[in-house]
Design a protein around this motif. Structure first.
Motif, PDB file in Angstrom:
ATOM      1  N   UNK A 183      -0.658  -7.405  -2.427  1.00 37.22           N
ATOM      2  CA  UNK A 183      -0.366  -7.476  -3.857  1.00 37.22           C
ATOM      3  C   UNK A 183      -1.051  -8.689  -4.494  1.00 37.22           C
ATOM      4  N   UNK A 184      -1.017  -9.814  -3.803  1.00 39.01           N
ATOM      5  CA  UNK A 184      -1.689 -11.016  -4.304  1.00 39.01           C
ATOM      6  C   UNK A 184      -3.197 -10.800  -4.399  1.00 39.01           C
ATOM      7  N   UNK A 185      -3.772 -10.141  -3.384  1.00 37.20           N
ATOM      8  CA  UNK A 185      -5.209  -9.854  -3.418  1.00 37.20           C
ATOM      9  C   UNK A 185      -5.565  -8.912  -4.571  1.00 37.20           C
ATOM     10  N   UNK A 186      -4.701  -7.931  -4.823  1.00 40.86           N
ATOM     11  CA  UNK A 186      -4.932  -7.004  -5.926  1.00 40.86           C
ATOM     12  C   UNK A 186      -4.940  -7.765  -7.257  1.00 40.86           C
ATOM     13  N   UNK A 187      -3.999  -8.682  -7.411  1.00 43.69           N
ATOM     14  CA  UNK A 187      -3.937  -9.482  -8.640  1.00 43.69           C
ATOM     15  C   UNK A 187      -5.175 -10.358  -8.752  1.00 43.69           C
TER      16      UNK A 187
END
Length: 181
Positions: A150-154
């Motif tokens: 999720x952090x990478x997607x953001x």
């Protein structure tokens, strides 16, 4: 009489060696379970926990003594999902859902009411007469992996300075919007 006593003595020694061997094998099996980096639990057909490894205790934040005998779904399932989980478990142990049940991204309750995400697999366990007597489940904790994804997607879709969508994300969203017209 002496022959009978000698026979009893040999029989007792044989039983002691057998008991010692069983204890050693049990300890070895428990060590194997504890080496696993996943939750492993055995549950009887009524839903009571009969075995759980150290990693399972760590994930759920319970000592083994508090888990054994408790209802698996009361411990594991989120309150709002417990009724549905009980229905699925009931069909599973009734043999109506195959012999393997997989639950990707199963949201499990931690003792402190935190949520862990598990990739959970359960397999039916049968007795000598092929009657279902419970399940054996294993679950890998994927909580951190999903948080990192999720952090990478953001990071991949937002500008770190402004917090707004970056060019790539904006163009992708615009293309989707254009397709819907």
């Amino acid at each position: 009489l002496i022959g009978l006593l000698a026979g009893l003595y040999r029989s007792q020694k044989k039983q002691e060696r057998l008991a010692h061997s069983i204890v050693k094998e049990k300890e070895k099996a428990e060590n194997y379970l504890d080496m696993a980096d996943s939750l492993i639990a055995a549950v009887d057909a009524s839903g009571r926990i009969t075995l759980v490894n150290h990693k399972g205790c760590e994930i759920l934040d319970y000592p083994e003594s508090e888990l054994i005998g408790k209802n698996w779904l009361d411990v594991l399932a989120l309150p709002e999902k417990r009724e549905k989980a009980a229905e699925v478990f009931g069909r599973f142990v009734a043999g109506e859902a195959g012999s393997l049940l997989k639950s990707a991204n199963f949201r499990a309750r931690h003792r402190q009411c935190n949520v862990h995400v598990l990739d959970l697999s359960s397999r039916l366990v049968y007795d000598e007469q092929d009657a279902i007597i419970g399940t054996l489940s294993s679950g890998a904790d994927v909580t951190q992996r999903l948080q990192l994804e999720e952090e990478l997607k953001i990071l991949a879709t937002t500008d770190s300075l402004t917090g707004l969508s970056n060019r790539r994300h904006f163009l992708g969203a615009a293309a989707l919007a254009m397709e819907s017209f």
